[in-house]
Scaffold this motif. Structure first.
Motif, PDB file in Angstrom:
ATOM      1  N   PRO A 166      -1.774 -11.149   9.461  1.00  0.00           N
ATOM      2  CA  PRO A 166      -1.249 -12.434   8.970  1.00  0.00           C
ATOM      3  C   PRO A 166      -0.841 -12.419   7.499  1.00  0.00           C
ATOM      4  CG  PRO A 166      -3.261 -12.763  10.258  1.00  0.00           C
ATOM      5  CD  PRO A 166      -3.139 -11.293  10.000  1.00  0.00           C
ATOM      6  N   PHE A 167      -1.331 -11.445   6.748  1.00  0.00           N
ATOM      7  CA  PHE A 167      -1.031 -11.402   5.317  1.00  0.00           C
ATOM      8  C   PHE A 167       0.151 -10.493   4.990  1.00  0.00           C
ATOM      9  CE2 PHE A 167      -5.664 -12.444   5.419  1.00  0.00           C
ATOM     10  CZ  PHE A 167      -5.508 -13.767   5.041  1.00  0.00           C
ATOM     11  N   GLU A 168       0.794  -9.967   6.028  1.00  0.00           N
ATOM     12  CA  GLU A 168       2.074  -9.266   5.927  1.00  0.00           C
ATOM     13  C   GLU A 168       2.132  -8.245   4.783  1.00  0.00           C
ATOM     14  OE1 GLU A 168       4.630 -12.712   5.594  1.00  0.00           O
ATOM     15  OE2 GLU A 168       4.945 -12.751   7.758  1.00  0.00           O
ATOM     16  N   PRO A 169       1.225  -7.278   4.768  1.00  0.00           N
ATOM     17  CA  PRO A 169       1.276  -6.270   3.709  1.00  0.00           C
ATOM     18  C   PRO A 169       2.471  -5.342   3.877  1.00  0.00           C
ATOM     19  CG  PRO A 169      -0.314  -5.628   5.370  1.00  0.00           C
ATOM     20  CD  PRO A 169       0.130  -7.018   5.733  1.00  0.00           C
ATOM     21  N   GLY A 170       2.931  -4.775   2.774  1.00  0.00           N
ATOM     22  CA  GLY A 170       3.988  -3.775   2.831  1.00  0.00           C
ATOM     23  C   GLY A 170       3.379  -2.388   2.760  1.00  0.00           C
ATOM     24  N   PHE A 171       4.087  -1.400   3.286  1.00  0.00           N
ATOM     25  CA  PHE A 171       3.576  -0.029   3.288  1.00  0.00           C
ATOM     26  C   PHE A 171       4.660   0.949   2.825  1.00  0.00           C
ATOM     27  CE2 PHE A 171       0.785  -2.102   6.327  1.00  0.00           C
ATOM     28  CZ  PHE A 171      -0.460  -1.539   6.061  1.00  0.00           C
ATOM     29  N   THR A 172       4.274   1.867   1.964  1.00  0.00           N
ATOM     30  CA  THR A 172       5.088   3.033   1.640  1.00  0.00           C
ATOM     31  C   THR A 172       4.271   4.233   2.098  1.00  0.00           C
ATOM     32  OG1 THR A 172       6.128   1.983  -0.286  1.00  0.00           O
ATOM     33  CG2 THR A 172       6.199   4.383  -0.172  1.00  0.00           C
ATOM     34  N   LEU A 173       4.601   4.777   3.270  1.00  0.00           N
ATOM     35  CA  LEU A 173       3.813   5.844   3.880  1.00  0.00           C
ATOM     36  C   LEU A 173       4.539   7.185   3.792  1.00  0.00           C
ATOM     37  CD1 LEU A 173       2.640   3.895   7.050  1.00  0.00           C
ATOM     38  CD2 LEU A 173       1.344   4.291   4.937  1.00  0.00           C
ATOM     39  N   GLY A 174       3.765   8.245   3.817  1.00  0.00           N
ATOM     40  CA  GLY A 174       4.347   9.576   3.725  1.00  0.00           C
ATOM     41  C   GLY A 174       4.841   9.904   2.324  1.00  0.00           C
ATOM     42  N   GLU A 175       4.385   9.159   1.344  1.00  0.00           N
ATOM     43  CA  GLU A 175       4.761   9.391  -0.056  1.00  0.00           C
ATOM     44  C   GLU A 175       3.512   9.322  -0.921  1.00  0.00           C
ATOM     45  OE1 GLU A 175       8.115   7.106  -1.440  1.00  0.00           O
ATOM     46  OE2 GLU A 175       8.874   6.819   0.600  1.00  0.00           O
ATOM     47  N   ARG A 176       3.414  10.231  -1.872  1.00  0.00           N
ATOM     48  CA  ARG A 176       2.245  10.283  -2.748  1.00  0.00           C
ATOM     49  C   ARG A 176       2.542   9.607  -4.085  1.00  0.00           C
ATOM     50  NH1 ARG A 176      -0.026  16.136  -4.361  1.00  0.00           N
ATOM     51  NH2 ARG A 176       1.963  16.160  -5.469  1.00  0.00           N
ATOM     52  N   ALA A 177       1.602   8.812  -4.560  1.00  0.00           N
ATOM     53  CA  ALA A 177       1.749   8.184  -5.870  1.00  0.00           C
ATOM     54  C   ALA A 177       1.711   9.271  -6.938  1.00  0.00           C
ATOM     55  CB  ALA A 177       0.639   7.168  -6.100  1.00  0.00           C
ATOM     56  N   GLU A 178       2.787   9.378  -7.728  1.00  0.00           N
ATOM     57  CA  GLU A 178       2.912  10.462  -8.695  1.00  0.00           C
ATOM     58  C   GLU A 178       2.657  10.020 -10.132  1.00  0.00           C
ATOM     59  OE1 GLU A 178       3.589  13.749  -8.418  1.00  0.00           O
ATOM     60  OE2 GLU A 178       3.707  13.819  -6.246  1.00  0.00           O
ATOM     61  N   LEU A 183       0.822  -1.207   0.000  1.00  0.00           N
ATOM     62  CA  LEU A 183       0.000   0.000   0.000  1.00  0.00           C
ATOM     63  C   LEU A 183       0.857   1.259   0.000  1.00  0.00           C
ATOM     64  CD1 LEU A 183      -1.313  -2.235   2.240  1.00  0.00           C
ATOM     65  CD2 LEU A 183      -3.247  -0.701   1.923  1.00  0.00           C
ATOM     66  N   ILE A 184       0.407   2.254  -0.762  1.00  0.00           N
ATOM     67  CA  ILE A 184       1.033   3.570  -0.792  1.00  0.00           C
ATOM     68  C   ILE A 184       0.046   4.574  -0.219  1.00  0.00           C
ATOM     69  CG2 ILE A 184       1.980   5.407  -2.249  1.00  0.00           C
ATOM     70  CD1 ILE A 184       2.623   3.296  -4.352  1.00  0.00           C
ATOM     71  N   ASP A 185       0.517   5.454   0.661  1.00  0.00           N
ATOM     72  CA  ASP A 185      -0.361   6.503   1.175  1.00  0.00           C
ATOM     73  C   ASP A 185       0.468   7.740   1.495  1.00  0.00           C
ATOM     74  OD1 ASP A 185      -2.251   8.074   2.896  1.00  0.00           O
ATOM     75  OD2 ASP A 185      -3.466   6.276   2.627  1.00  0.00           O
ATOM     76  N   ALA A 186      -0.080   8.901   1.158  1.00  0.00           N
ATOM     77  CA  ALA A 186       0.617  10.154   1.412  1.00  0.00           C
ATOM     78  C   ALA A 186       0.662  10.497   2.893  1.00  0.00           C
ATOM     79  CB  ALA A 186      -0.061  11.286   0.637  1.00  0.00           C
ATOM     80  N   LEU A 187      -0.247   9.918   3.664  1.00  0.00           N
ATOM     81  CA  LEU A 187      -0.267  10.164   5.106  1.00  0.00           C
ATOM     82  C   LEU A 187       0.821   9.331   5.791  1.00  0.00           C
ATOM     83  CD1 LEU A 187      -4.113  10.157   5.750  1.00  0.00           C
ATOM     84  CD2 LEU A 187      -2.601  12.132   5.514  1.00  0.00           C
ATOM     85  N   PRO A 188       1.271   9.764   6.963  1.00  0.00           N
ATOM     86  CA  PRO A 188       2.365   9.059   7.647  1.00  0.00           C
ATOM     87  C   PRO A 188       1.939   7.786   8.374  1.00  0.00           C
ATOM     88  CG  PRO A 188       1.696  10.961   8.936  1.00  0.00           C
ATOM     89  CD  PRO A 188       0.926  11.028   7.642  1.00  0.00           C
ATOM     90  N   GLN A 189       0.637   7.485   8.399  1.00  0.00           N
ATOM     91  CA  GLN A 189       0.155   6.281   9.056  1.00  0.00           C
ATOM     92  C   GLN A 189      -1.047   5.736   8.296  1.00  0.00           C
ATOM     93  OE1 GLN A 189      -0.373   9.408  10.770  1.00  0.00           O
ATOM     94  NE2 GLN A 189      -2.384   9.392   9.776  1.00  0.00           N
ATOM     95  N   PRO A 190      -1.333   4.425   8.436  1.00  0.00           N
ATOM     96  CA  PRO A 190      -2.513   3.851   7.776  1.00  0.00           C
ATOM     97  C   PRO A 190      -3.798   4.384   8.414  1.00  0.00           C
ATOM     98  CG  PRO A 190      -0.936   2.146   8.437  1.00  0.00           C
ATOM     99  CD  PRO A 190      -0.537   3.402   9.131  1.00  0.00           C
ATOM    100  N   GLY A 191      -4.891   4.270   7.670  1.00  0.00           N
ATOM    101  CA  GLY A 191      -6.193   4.636   8.235  1.00  0.00           C
ATOM    102  C   GLY A 191      -6.931   5.713   7.481  1.00  0.00           C
TER     103      GLY A 191
END
Length: 353
Positions: free
Chosen positions: A75-87, A31-39
């Motif tokens: 349990p599904f061990e997702p990866g996160f790229t947080l604090g970055e916006r998809a450009e 998951l990619i999100d511009a915010l610094p945390q999920p949610g």
């Protein structure tokens, strides 16, 4: 280069639940999100507000809902790229995609899912001269942690649900709460308006209507606000305060995603059908509040439904030669990528000779 089966842009509730549904199909997510945390909005804007229309939860705080979703997908061990916006997004010869973020992080996946809620948000700032000088020095446009205002003097401005609900909440946290609204009528829920009026009568909220904040005073931090009344006889008054929180809503924007060649309708991504919520670009899906189609309802529970349907289509796209037979979790259980297993206890049937 981060590689995954499904790349999800947006880590709000819909994006998080998509991880669970994909995990049941043995598909990995990042998951990619511009915010610094999920949610998403639930974490950033109203973590302490109750939600009443989540199935199985008569009432759940938005922040707690996010915590539960994070526990569910663990349990599904997702990866996160947080604090970055998809450009940017680049389609490869094999039909897969490379998505690059604002910090240059590259992600490669055969399926891209846009679950960015209403897009990126910018607060609607009141036209007060020099307000930017007091940002993070007493002025805030979003309440992330109410405890910051413990035993402080707070002035809230606005007439919608957010201003009403936070004034009610802060009445038991802050030393003093003042709610300033330029009209006498509020746009929020009737029960919230009545609650504010009740708290005003007992002195827990200082309700100031037909007025607006027009100036801010202070040196290194905010010390006072100037309130201008419509009633010329009352004129203007300075009110000492530690914090000023103008809650005039947020302006949603799709951001760079709007330039990806997707079909856009009224600042939302149009999906071709409700069969799989795929966009006009094969391999790119849009689920949750970010999409639009005939009969669309912008509800979290609808986003959950769309995530489940989307994952079925994504599985077939990733595995065109395989046929997936859906099994209920009550039958198949939940097998995590971390080796964990959840399943119902099986009854032992003993035959009698």
């Amino acid at each position: 280069m981060i590689k995954t089966d499904i790349l999800i842009i947006g880590a709000g509730p819909t994006g998080l639940f998509a991880v669970f549904e994909a995990g049941l199909l043995k598909l990995k997510c990042h998951l990619i999100d511009a915010l610094p945390q999920p949610g998403g909005q639930c974490s950033e804007i109203y973590p302490k507000k109750p939600i009443y229309d989540i199935p199985g939860f008569p009432e759940v705080l938005a922040g707690d809902l996010v915590d539960n979703l994070m526990e569910q997908i663990k349990p599904f061990e997702p990866g996160f790229t947080l604090g970055e916006r998809a450009e940017t997004i680049d389609k490869q010869e094999d039909g897969s995609f490379i998505v690059t973020t604002s910090k240059g992080t590259k992600h490669h996946a055969p399926v891209v899912v846009i679950a960015g809620g209403l897009g990126s948000f910018e607060p609607r700032k009141p036209p007060i001269p020099g307000i930017q000088d007091f940002e993070d020095k007493g002025v805030a446009y979003i309440i992330r942690d109410p405890e910051v205002y413990r035993d402080k003097r707070v002035v809230v401005a606005g007439g919608g649900d957010s201003a009403l609900d936070w004034s009610i909440y802060l009445a038991d946290v802050a030393k003093e709460v003042s709610l300033v609204h330029r009209r006498k009528d509020f746009r929020g829920a009737l029960d919230s308006v009545e609650k504010v009026e009740e708290l005003s009568k007992v002195g827990k909220i200082n309700l100031i209507t037909d007025a607006e904040v027009v100036d801010l005073k202070g040196e290194d931090k905010l010390d006072a606000v100037m309130i201008r009344h419509k009633d010329e006889a009352r004129g203007e008054e300075f009110k000492e305060t530690d914090n000023f929180i103008p809650l005039f809503g947020l302006s949603p924007k799709l951001g760079p995603i709007a330039n990806w060649g997707l079909e856009i309708e009224k600042n939302a991504i149009k999906v071709d059908n409700t069969y799989d919520y795929q966009t006009n670009i094969p391999g790119i899906y849009a689920i949750g509040d970010v999409n639009t189609y005939k009969g669309k309802l912008k509800l979290i529970l609808c986003g959950f439904h769309e995530a489940a349907i989307m994952c079925q289509s994504a599985y077939q796209r990733i595995n065109p030669d395989k046929k997936y037979v859906m099994k209920y979790t009550t039958v198949s259980g939940v097998s995590g990528f971390d080796g964990s297993k959840k399943e119902a206890k099986r009854e032992v049937v003993k035959s009698i000779n």
